[in-house]
Design a protein around this motif. Sequence first.
Motif, PDB file in Angstrom:
ATOM      1  N   ASP A  40       0.849  -1.190   0.000  1.00  7.39           N
ATOM      2  CA  ASP A  40       0.000   0.000   0.000  1.00  7.39           C
ATOM      3  C   ASP A  40       0.885   1.240   0.000  1.00  7.39           C
ATOM      4  O   ASP A  40       1.420   1.654   1.027  1.00  7.39           O
TER       5      ASP A  40
ATOM      6  N   THR B  27      -0.277   4.190  -1.238  1.00  3.76           N
ATOM      7  CA  THR B  27      -1.173   5.325  -1.460  1.00  3.76           C
ATOM      8  C   THR B  27      -0.822   6.561  -0.637  1.00  3.76           C
ATOM      9  O   THR B  27      -1.214   7.672  -1.024  1.00  3.76           O
TER      10      THR B  27
ATOM     11  N   ASN C 159       2.940  -2.279  -4.460  1.00  5.84           N
ATOM     12  CA  ASN C 159       2.078  -1.267  -5.058  1.00  5.84           C
ATOM     13  C   ASN C 159       0.810  -1.870  -5.659  1.00  5.84           C
ATOM     14  O   ASN C 159       0.528  -1.703  -6.846  1.00  5.84           O
TER      15      ASN C 159
ATOM     16  N   GLU D 271      -5.147   0.412  -4.784  1.00  8.68           N
ATOM     17  CA  GLU D 271      -5.644   1.446  -5.686  1.00  8.68           C
ATOM     18  C   GLU D 271      -5.872   2.755  -4.931  1.00  8.68           C
ATOM     19  O   GLU D 271      -6.097   2.774  -3.727  1.00  8.68           O
ATOM     20  N   THR D 272      -5.811   3.843  -5.688  1.00 11.72           N
ATOM     21  CA  THR D 272      -6.133   5.148  -5.134  1.00 11.72           C
ATOM     22  C   THR D 272      -6.827   5.971  -6.211  1.00 11.72           C
ATOM     23  O   THR D 272      -6.966   5.536  -7.365  1.00 11.72           O
TER      24      THR D 272
ATOM     25  N   TYR E 206      -2.796   3.325  -9.608  1.00 11.78           N
ATOM     26  CA  TYR E 206      -1.881   3.067  -8.504  1.00 11.78           C
ATOM     27  C   TYR E 206      -0.832   4.180  -8.476  1.00 11.78           C
ATOM     28  O   TYR E 206      -0.476   4.745  -9.518  1.00 11.78           O
TER      29      TYR E 206
END
Length: 729
Positions: free
Chosen positions: A590, A592, A613, A616-617, A630
């Motif tokens: 993660d 983000t 990675n 999601e963002t 990403y």
Amino acid sequence: MESKRKRAPRGYASYVTVLTLGIIVLVMLLNSYRTSIRAHAAQKEVTLRIDYDSKEEATLRAIVPIAANRAMRCMQHQSAAGNNDYELRWQRIFRAAIDESNSAYAVESAVLREFGLQDAVDANPGDKQLYASETFRAYDRDNRYTTPGINQDFGLGFPVPLESVSSQVNDLDHTWPIISDKKHYGSLAAEKVGASVEDYPQFNLIPYPEIRFGYAEPGEMFVAKRNWWAFKMNLSEHHDNITKLRKRTREFVFSIYEVPSQLGISAEAFTVLGQYEDGTEWQNFTIQGGVFASRARIGSGLNLDRISGRHGLEIDANATFGDEAAPGTIESGSDGGLTANPFAPGVRESYELENGDFLPVSLASESGRAAFIPINRGVEFFDRFAHNQETQTVSPTTWNNYSVGALQCAMHLDITDVKDADDPYPSELEFSFLKNGLRQTVEIGLEEGNDIGLPPGYIYIADENETVFFEQPVDVAYGKNGSYYFEEEVVGSVTFENARFGDPLVGTFKAGYYRPSYPFEVKMLHDAKPCIEVYPERFPDFLAQLGADSVEVNHSLSINVDYPGSAYLQKPSIPCTELDYGVILKECGDLTPYPKGFSLVTNLRLYIADDFNVAETTPPAGSGIPTPYYPPCSLFAPEKRYGAEDIPFRLKLGGQMGSLAGGADTGTESVHLFDLKTAMEGDVAHDKIEVNLSPIKHPAALPPISMMNWLVVLEERRSEMYTGKAAAN
């Protein structure tokens, strides 16, 4: 008796006739002579124009590599020392182009000597010495050689200008080809480029030039920064008193596009595509957009949207490109002379005529006045300690800082010492980061702290009676000379004083220390190999504990061995050996919290031990980037291994893949990008690999550290391209 003859009259009528005929013939001869002279004059002018056109074209082609080379040298060590900068000036660039293209003379003197014609009379009035000062001049001023495209909107027919607040750049760019991060897109480019200039000042969306080198489609928006200079050229002007030839002055724009690597595959190596090293064809592969390789062999059955190369492309018979099949091989006749060979005469022209588009197979050598230059430093890209500091450069941006990824990283983590020559286990690390834009350094003793008897990892922060505010939980210590009192998980203001901690050493002036939660530590891989284990997800809190700039600034990390600074440390080998340290990447799924992404650069073998990675963002506002999105990330290491103690069951790779192996010109050793290995040095099973590669379409998708390329293009500014003249300075 003598007879008398009648005397005939005089023949004056015959003289008139002869004279009249003579005059007529003379007039006809004079007219024929005059016509012949006019024909010869016209032929002379046509020949001269052709001669000048050939000379001009040769000069223009020579400018492209010379100017690019001098732009690089302007960034290099000592380029401004003494008279080193003289040969780097635009004047000398144009002079070198004239000399290398032999544009002053129609036939080289060496050729004349070879045929014994060195004493022959040269009847070409255009064969005269050429001077750069009389041949080239800036678009806006006759006392300069070029007009740089910065700080002014030059109007129709010119590219979008860059801006610079650096007086150094503004003064230098008229005289030298300056490439610098101090040039950027600003208000003059607003609404003229494809993305916000406030958010993306360095690299933006601009149209790809109309050239045959297919890194992108002509006119397609791609991520780049365009440095450009305008100039005028007329090779015949200062000889026109001899040649009596009036030739149009031509206007040109010379551009150096800075192009971060953005294709699904970008390889500066002899790359085999479509097959593993054992000959097995790729499975479960999706590659969108174009592919670039300095030299490549494209295997049978592979389909690519587009491919471009620098030194050669070998194409198997059943490879296809775009929607059209283009089988064949570069080596003429080696496969039976396939008619669809994309490099066979007429194939390119037929394709472009039928499809109204460029053939999706291209070489840089086909691009005329253009060159594609990957900025590849090879193994030096990974190592900060392989470079000395550069001074006295013409450009304010130095070559190493521009082209070495390890030097571009905001954070540095180095192994700085070991206990002794017989024990390779690290005894000291050094971590540096940015705080208020300035570099700060922390030494981390792994055997003892910064003071006598202090446990490892504690950092000095204050003297006695000073107060420090901690935003994140930390452990603190108070004391001196082996006597300390401790508190754990402290947040907020801490005054290092006897009233709070007690007096661990009466009569001695004491100090305060703290120990953050480090996002890295030393671990043994397979109980044998010392490695730096890194946890990117922990960096945001760690930097907050240090009071450092956030991961929006501290977004990239280099991990190296400080071999110049220790007698017991050796420079890592490439290829890596079991005697070298390694880097293990964990807790990296993660990312983000990194708004601009995360990059890691190391000259050690990298073990990717966790999902990387995969969270999601939300795409950046206004970017138009589709979901799933990403954070943009990049990993640069000479070798990568998948897994650490465990072997991964399946690998799914997305984004972009590249190689810095080099050796594309003459090397025969090929690179297979997807022959992946586990931490146990075994091959990842081919049927366990799934690949989905796609190009970067927006500057928001650029990771903090990228490979750089230059696209160098020289274009003529023709009147049909614009409807008005540009304003002068």
